[in-house]
Scaffold this motif. Structure first.
Motif, PDB file in Angstrom:
ATOM      1  N   GLY A  10       0.801  -1.214   0.000  1.00 39.27           N
ATOM      2  CA  GLY A  10       0.000   0.000   0.000  1.00 39.27           C
ATOM      3  C   GLY A  10       0.832   1.262   0.000  1.00 39.27           C
ATOM      4  O   GLY A  10       1.994   1.290  -0.410  1.00 39.27           O
ATOM      5  N   THR A  11       0.201   2.321   0.497  1.00 38.43           N
ATOM      6  CA  THR A  11       0.819   3.654   0.484  1.00 38.43           C
ATOM      7  C   THR A  11       1.961   3.725   1.491  1.00 38.43           C
ATOM      8  O   THR A  11       1.867   3.220   2.622  1.00 38.43           O
ATOM      9  N   VAL A  12       3.048   4.370   1.068  1.00 36.76           N
ATOM     10  CA  VAL A  12       4.192   4.618   1.947  1.00 36.76           C
ATOM     11  C   VAL A  12       4.113   6.065   2.402  1.00 36.76           C
ATOM     12  O   VAL A  12       4.006   6.976   1.575  1.00 36.76           O
ATOM     13  N   THR A  13       4.178   6.269   3.717  1.00 31.47           N
ATOM     14  CA  THR A  13       4.020   7.606   4.293  1.00 31.47           C
ATOM     15  C   THR A  13       5.269   7.998   5.063  1.00 31.47           C
ATOM     16  O   THR A  13       5.795   7.218   5.858  1.00 31.47           O
ATOM     17  N   VAL A  14       5.722   9.221   4.802  1.00 29.33           N
ATOM     18  CA  VAL A  14       6.857   9.785   5.527  1.00 29.33           C
ATOM     19  C   VAL A  14       6.357  11.039   6.227  1.00 29.33           C
ATOM     20  O   VAL A  14       5.894  11.985   5.569  1.00 29.33           O
ATOM     21  N   VAL A  15       6.423  11.047   7.561  1.00 34.98           N
ATOM     22  CA  VAL A  15       5.882  12.146   8.355  1.00 34.98           C
ATOM     23  C   VAL A  15       6.944  12.614   9.338  1.00 34.98           C
ATOM     24  O   VAL A  15       7.526  11.800  10.062  1.00 34.98           O
ATOM     25  N   ALA A  16       7.169  13.914   9.394  1.00 35.57           N
ATOM     26  CA  ALA A  16       8.045  14.514  10.396  1.00 35.57           C
ATOM     27  C   ALA A  16       7.173  15.205  11.437  1.00 35.57           C
ATOM     28  O   ALA A  16       6.245  15.938  11.092  1.00 35.57           O
ATOM     29  N   ARG A  17       7.464  15.006  12.700  1.00 35.10           N
ATOM     30  CA  ARG A  17       6.631  15.558  13.763  1.00 35.10           C
ATOM     31  C   ARG A  17       7.496  15.893  14.973  1.00 35.10           C
ATOM     32  O   ARG A  17       8.642  15.413  15.104  1.00 35.10           O
ATOM     33  N   ASP A  18       6.881  16.705  15.846  1.00 32.13           N
ATOM     34  CA  ASP A  18       7.528  17.113  17.093  1.00 32.13           C
ATOM     35  C   ASP A  18       7.290  16.021  18.129  1.00 32.13           C
ATOM     36  O   ASP A  18       6.146  15.662  18.413  1.00 32.13           O
ATOM     37  N   ALA A  19       8.361  15.493  18.724  1.00 30.52           N
ATOM     38  CA  ALA A  19       8.241  14.441  19.745  1.00 30.52           C
ATOM     39  C   ALA A  19       8.888  14.918  21.041  1.00 30.52           C
ATOM     40  O   ALA A  19       9.690  14.206  21.658  1.00 30.52           O
ATOM     41  N   GLY A  20       8.531  16.096  21.503  1.00 34.08           N
ATOM     42  CA  GLY A  20       9.087  16.628  22.748  1.00 34.08           C
ATOM     43  C   GLY A  20      10.464  17.201  22.517  1.00 34.08           C
ATOM     44  O   GLY A  20      10.628  18.239  21.881  1.00 34.08           O
ATOM     45  N   ASP A  21      11.468  16.528  23.029  1.00 34.40           N
ATOM     46  CA  ASP A  21      12.842  16.981  22.866  1.00 34.40           C
ATOM     47  C   ASP A  21      13.499  16.372  21.632  1.00 34.40           C
ATOM     48  O   ASP A  21      14.722  16.438  21.485  1.00 34.40           O
ATOM     49  N   ALA A  22      12.721  15.752  20.777  1.00 36.24           N
ATOM     50  CA  ALA A  22      13.281  15.089  19.611  1.00 36.24           C
ATOM     51  C   ALA A  22      12.431  15.365  18.386  1.00 36.24           C
ATOM     52  O   ALA A  22      11.229  15.663  18.475  1.00 36.24           O
ATOM     53  N   LEU A  23      13.087  15.295  17.248  1.00 30.81           N
ATOM     54  CA  LEU A  23      12.395  15.316  15.966  1.00 30.81           C
ATOM     55  C   LEU A  23      12.152  13.867  15.569  1.00 30.81           C
ATOM     56  O   LEU A  23      13.102  13.071  15.502  1.00 30.81           O
ATOM     57  N   ALA A  24      10.891  13.535  15.301  1.00 28.38           N
ATOM     58  CA  ALA A  24      10.529  12.173  14.921  1.00 28.38           C
ATOM     59  C   ALA A  24      10.155  12.158  13.452  1.00 28.38           C
ATOM     60  O   ALA A  24       9.372  12.983  12.984  1.00 28.38           O
ATOM     61  N   ILE A  25      10.751  11.193  12.723  1.00 32.30           N
ATOM     62  CA  ILE A  25      10.399  10.982  11.312  1.00 32.30           C
ATOM     63  C   ILE A  25       9.880   9.549  11.206  1.00 32.30           C
ATOM     64  O   ILE A  25      10.635   8.592  11.426  1.00 32.30           O
ATOM     65  N   ASP A  26       8.584   9.417  10.899  1.00 32.56           N
ATOM     66  CA  ASP A  26       7.955   8.115  10.781  1.00 32.56           C
ATOM     67  C   ASP A  26       7.920   7.688   9.321  1.00 32.56           C
ATOM     68  O   ASP A  26       7.530   8.466   8.437  1.00 32.56           O
ATOM     69  N   VAL A  27       8.326   6.470   9.069  1.00 33.64           N
ATOM     70  CA  VAL A  27       8.212   5.867   7.739  1.00 33.64           C
ATOM     71  C   VAL A  27       7.330   4.636   7.903  1.00 33.64           C
ATOM     72  O   VAL A  27       7.721   3.676   8.586  1.00 33.64           O
ATOM     73  N   SER A  28       6.140   4.680   7.284  1.00 31.82           N
ATOM     74  CA  SER A  28       5.183   3.596   7.490  1.00 31.82           C
ATOM     75  C   SER A  28       4.615   3.129   6.158  1.00 31.82           C
ATOM     76  O   SER A  28       4.668   3.829   5.148  1.00 31.82           O
ATOM     77  N   ASP A  29       4.076   1.906   6.179  1.00 33.58           N
ATOM     78  CA  ASP A  29       3.333   1.360   5.040  1.00 33.58           C
ATOM     79  C   ASP A  29       2.168   0.571   5.607  1.00 33.58           C
ATOM     80  O   ASP A  29       1.927   0.558   6.826  1.00 33.58           O
ATOM     81  N   GLU A  30       1.433  -0.104   4.768  1.00 33.97           N
ATOM     82  CA  GLU A  30       0.232  -0.807   5.209  1.00 33.97           C
ATOM     83  C   GLU A  30       0.463  -2.295   5.415  1.00 33.97           C
ATOM     84  O   GLU A  30      -0.494  -3.073   5.506  1.00 33.97           O
ATOM     85  N   GLY A  31       1.726  -2.673   5.524  1.00 29.09           N
ATOM     86  CA  GLY A  31       2.045  -4.069   5.787  1.00 29.09           C
ATOM     87  C   GLY A  31       2.108  -4.362   7.269  1.00 29.09           C
ATOM     88  O   GLY A  31       1.856  -3.495   8.114  1.00 29.09           O
TER      89      GLY A  31
END
Length: 454
Positions: A367-388
């Motif tokens: 399925g779709t591959v998603t790359v999301v950058a977000r604020d995780a408190g004292d860290a920068l979080a970059i999530d790489v996800s798919d539908e598997g």
């Protein structure tokens, strides 16, 4: 090198033993020869003393007869201890002042020693095959006779020879003991060299984990430390080369595939502007070159300087690299969070981590591959996800298709993240989500003040 060490070890053994024995022989010679001469002198002195004692005993017995003009008669008791006289073979002769033999054994007429004794206290020395001592017999101031005592020279020679043989035996024992000591010392010193030879042999066979034992001998331990350091450096170099080979084959596959797809699409669309295709190809070649530079930096353990991460530029590179690849498989790519909290990290390291995660999603996910950058408190979080999904109890960093190289890529991504002071973890097995955490760099209150006031 191994044959050299073995031959050198045998040579060291022989040299140590030879030098030890030579030192013992030299010491024995320097002390033994003067001692042997002193022993000879000592036995000559003792021989003269024995003759003197025998002559004194006879002189006491015959002085009265000689003073009264009588010819003395020698009795066994007057010749001194019978055992000593018999053992030494001492013979006594009594001479008149004129040099005529009155009684006992000796030359019929006075010899040089008898004549010398008339004018002195005593005369002694070697005469032919005899050791001779002569001394005058006095009655008041007058010389009334001369006593001549002698024994065979062979007796003196036997005494000296017997002592010398004993000394030679002791010298032989000392040399044998030094030889044994030399063997022991050589074994103690050569054993570490033999162990170094074995270590060098195992090192030559490719065992770079081998280490040498310390012996307490500073010079040998310095060689062992140098060999251990060399083994460690060679092992690290080969490990980096192996890692680089596996990482390069894994990481270069994706940009090469993208470049190939672009060229194949250009061939299938002859009406397409060739300049656009060339520009896309050059951009793909640039990304491929950047990947090679990143991998070379990893192989040489040199890190790019950390700077504020440009997420916009980074995500644009991700889109250009992966959009076409995923679209060719009928899958979509979504990217968001370009304005997330800034972080300080090396672009090359983050780029390679995202490349591994996106390749993992494209290869194993659905399925779709998603790359999301977000604020995780004292860290920068970059999530790489798919539908598997990932089965429960599976560690993707260790076991997920490791035989095909995908587990190797995830391990590489995790090591790169940790080298930048961050972390890479599996956030969710279903849907599969990997999260890269990087230390965030928040603006100072002074920098935030004007924005809030406005």
């Amino acid at each position: 090198m191994i044959l050299f060490l073995v031959g050198h070890t045998l040579s060291v053994r022989r040299r140590i033993v030879t030098l030890t024995v030579l030192a013992a022989v030299l010491a024995i010679t320097l002390f033994g020869v003067p001692l042997a001469l002193a022993v000879a002198k000592f036995h000559e002195s003792m021989s003269t003393h024995d003759l003197e004692r025998a002559a004194d005993t006879v002189a006491l017995a015959v002085t009265g007869d000689l003073a009264n003009g009588r010819v003395p008669e020698l009795r066994p008791a007057e010749l001194g201890p019978e055992g000593q006289t018999r053992t030494l073979g001492i013979v006594i002769g009594v001479y008149s002042p004129t040099g005529r033999l009155l009684t006992g054994q000796g030359p019929a007429h006075a010899d040089d020693f008898v004549r010398s004794a008339r004018d002195s206290d005593r005369a002694s020395g070697l005469l032919g095959d005899e050791v001779v001592l002569a001394e005058p017999v006095l009655s008041g101031p007058a010389v009334v006779g001369v006593i001549r005592a002698s024994h065979p020279r062979a007796v003196l020679d036997d005494r000296i020879r017997s002592t010398w043989l004993k000394m030679a035996g002791l010298a032989g024992i000392a040399i044998a003991a030094s030889w044994l000591i030399g063997l022991r010392i050589s074994a103690r010193l050569a054993r570490p060299l033999e162990e170094l030879a074995v270590t060098a042999e195992r090192l030559g066979e490719g065992d770079f984990t081998v280490r040498t034992r310390r012996t307490g001998v500073r010079e040998i331990d310095q060689v062992a430390e140098a060999l251990d350091a060399t083994s460690e450096r060679i092992g690290e170099t080969l490990e980096r080369e192996r890692t680089f080979s596996s990482d390069a084959s894994h990481q270069l596959r994706t940009p090469l595939t993208g470049l190939r797809l672009q060229l194949e699409a250009a061939l299938e669309s002859p009406d397409r502007d060739p300049y656009a295709t060339i520009r896309d190809g050059i951009a793909s070649a640039d990304r491929l070159e950047r990947t090679i530079d990143d991998l070379l930096a990893l192989a040489t353990q040199s890190r790019a300087p950390r700077a504020l991460l440009d997420l916009g530029k980074l995500f644009e590179e991700v889109r250009q690299t992966w959009h076409g690849l995923l679209a060719g498989r009928g899958r979509a790519l979504r990217i968001s969070g370009r304005e997330a909290l800034p972080a300080r990290a090396a672009d090359a390291a983050v780029r390679q981590v995202l490349a591994v995660l996106l390749d993992n999603a494209a290869t194993h996910g659905r399925g779709t591959v998603t790359v999301v950058a977000r604020d995780a408190g004292d860290a920068l979080a970059i999530d790489v996800s798919d539908e598997g999904t990932i089965p429960d109890g599976t560690d993707p960093f260790v076991t997920r298709d490791e035989a095909q190289g995908h587990g190797i890529g995830l391990r590489l991504a995790r090591s790169l993240a940790e080298a930048e002071g961050g972390r890479l973890r599996l956030s969710s097995p279903a849907p599969t989500t990997f999260t890269l955490l990087l230390p965030a760099e928040r603006p100072s209150p002074r920098e935030e003040g004007p924005g809030l006031a406005s």
